[in-house]
Design a protein around this motif. Structure first.
Motif, short mmCIF file in Angstrom:
data_model
loop_
_atom_site.label_atom_id
_atom_site.label_comp_id
_atom_site.label_asym_id
_atom_site.label_seq_id
_atom_site.Cartn_x
_atom_site.Cartn_y
_atom_site.Cartn_z
N ALA A 140 38.85 40.81 36.92
CA ALA A 140 37.75 41.72 36.58
C ALA A 140 37.13 41.40 35.23
CB ALA A 140 38.25 43.17 36.60
N SER A 141 37.78 40.60 34.41
CA SER A 141 37.15 40.19 33.15
C SER A 141 36.17 39.04 33.37
CB SER A 141 38.21 39.78 32.12
OG SER A 141 38.86 38.58 32.52
N ALA A 142 36.28 38.35 34.49
CA ALA A 142 35.39 37.23 34.79
C ALA A 142 34.35 37.57 35.85
CB ALA A 142 36.21 36.02 35.27
N ILE A 143 34.54 38.66 36.55
CA ILE A 143 33.61 39.06 37.62
C ILE A 143 33.29 40.54 37.46
CG2 ILE A 143 33.26 39.30 40.11
CD1 ILE A 143 35.33 37.00 40.41
N ARG A 144 32.02 40.85 37.30
CA ARG A 144 31.58 42.24 37.16
C ARG A 144 30.97 42.69 38.48
NH1 ARG A 144 27.58 42.69 32.74
NH2 ARG A 144 26.16 41.85 34.27
N LEU A 145 31.45 43.80 38.98
CA LEU A 145 30.91 44.37 40.21
C LEU A 145 29.71 45.24 39.84
CD1 LEU A 145 34.22 45.45 41.97
CD2 LEU A 145 32.93 43.33 42.28
N THR A 146 28.62 45.11 40.59
CA THR A 146 27.44 45.94 40.38
C THR A 146 27.03 46.55 41.72
OG1 THR A 146 25.92 44.07 40.73
CG2 THR A 146 26.61 44.51 38.46
N GLY A 147 26.11 47.47 41.67
CA GLY A 147 25.65 48.10 42.89
C GLY A 147 26.53 49.28 43.26
N ASN A 148 26.76 49.48 44.54
CA ASN A 148 27.52 50.61 45.05
C ASN A 148 29.00 50.22 45.13
OD1 ASN A 148 28.23 53.04 46.18
ND2 ASN A 148 27.60 52.48 48.25
N VAL A 149 29.71 50.43 44.03
CA VAL A 149 31.11 50.01 43.94
C VAL A 149 32.00 51.20 44.30
CG1 VAL A 149 32.90 49.06 42.46
CG2 VAL A 149 30.51 48.39 42.12
N VAL A 150 32.59 51.13 45.47
CA VAL A 150 33.51 52.18 45.92
C VAL A 150 34.69 51.52 46.62
CG1 VAL A 150 31.80 54.03 46.16
CG2 VAL A 150 32.21 52.49 48.07
N GLY A 151 35.81 52.18 46.59
CA GLY A 151 36.97 51.67 47.31
C GLY A 151 37.73 50.64 46.51
N GLN A 152 38.52 49.86 47.24
CA GLN A 152 39.38 48.85 46.64
C GLN A 152 39.10 47.49 47.26
OE1 GLN A 152 43.43 50.12 47.10
NE2 GLN A 152 43.16 51.96 45.90
N ALA A 153 39.52 46.43 46.55
CA ALA A 153 39.37 45.07 47.04
C ALA A 153 40.16 44.94 48.35
CB ALA A 153 39.87 44.09 46.00
N PRO A 154 39.73 44.04 49.21
CA PRO A 154 38.72 43.02 48.99
C PRO A 154 37.30 43.59 49.04
CG PRO A 154 39.61 42.82 51.20
CD PRO A 154 40.38 43.90 50.53
N PHE A 155 36.42 43.01 48.19
CA PHE A 155 35.02 43.38 48.16
C PHE A 155 34.20 42.20 48.66
CE2 PHE A 155 36.78 45.85 44.54
CZ PHE A 155 36.44 47.12 44.97
#
Length: 190
Positions: A140-155
């Motif tokens: 998560a320090s190298a990849i930022r999630l944007t948009g509708n972020v809900v739930g858990q990985a996998p994304f």
């Protein structure tokens, strides 16, 4: 310290970080453009982090960054690209063509400096716009999630920016007496 009383070094660090964020992220650049044009910008809600396993407590430490390396980089950008001269110039009186020509020179110098002193690689190898799946435990320090972020990985989502990661730093060594805050000495022609 309140935002209104930020020190020179914290403002400088913010400016340099913002400069590179604008270059590297279209969304950041668009947001800065909206702010500068006076549009109201609603803050994006932070992504919902995946819960940590109960057996692994998260310990975060804060480390203070010393300004010497940032000042040294700023000095190199000034020396090779006249970066500070360009940023400090009031460009309101110049035409877009004149600003563009100057920006091209600054860009070339900045690019040369970065390539000389850093090895920078994309965080993700896929082309922007590609569909990617992030497994559980992704960095998560190298990849930022944007948009509708809900739930858990996998994304699964579209890669809007590949990101950048420094693999190697090759800044020149500084003598003990070097004043890194002097990023460009004044010049007096005789």
């Amino acid at each position: 310290m309140s935002d209104l009383n930020a020190s020179f070094l914290s403002r400088f660090s913010l400016a340099v970080g913002t400069f590179f964020a604008i270059l590297g992220d279209r969304e950041v650049a668009a947001g800065v453009r909206r702010v500068r044009s006076g549009e109201a910008v609603a803050p994006e809600p932070p992504p919902t982090p995946a819960p940590a396993p109960a057996s692994a407590p998260i310990v975060r430490t804060i480390k203070e960054a010393t300004p010497d390396a940032a000042l040294q980089l700023l000095g190199l950008l000034q020396r090779d690209a006249r970066f500070v001269d360009f940023i400090e110039e009031d460009v309101a009186a110049y035409s877009d063509a004149e600003i563009g020509a100057a920006a091209r020179l600054v860009h070339d110098g900045c690019r040369t400096t970065l390539r000389e002193h850093f090895t920078i690689r994309p965080v993700r190898a896929e082309a922007e716009g590609s569909r990617v799946t992030l497994p559980e435990g992704f960095d998560a320090s190298a990849i930022r999630l944007t948009g509708n972020v809900v739930g858990q990985a996998p994304f699964s989502g579209n890669l809007s920016h590949r990101g950048w990661k420094v693999e190697q730093v090759r800044l020149p060594k500084l003598t003990e007496s070097h004043d890194a805050s002097v990023i460009a000495p004044a010049e007096v022609e005789l």
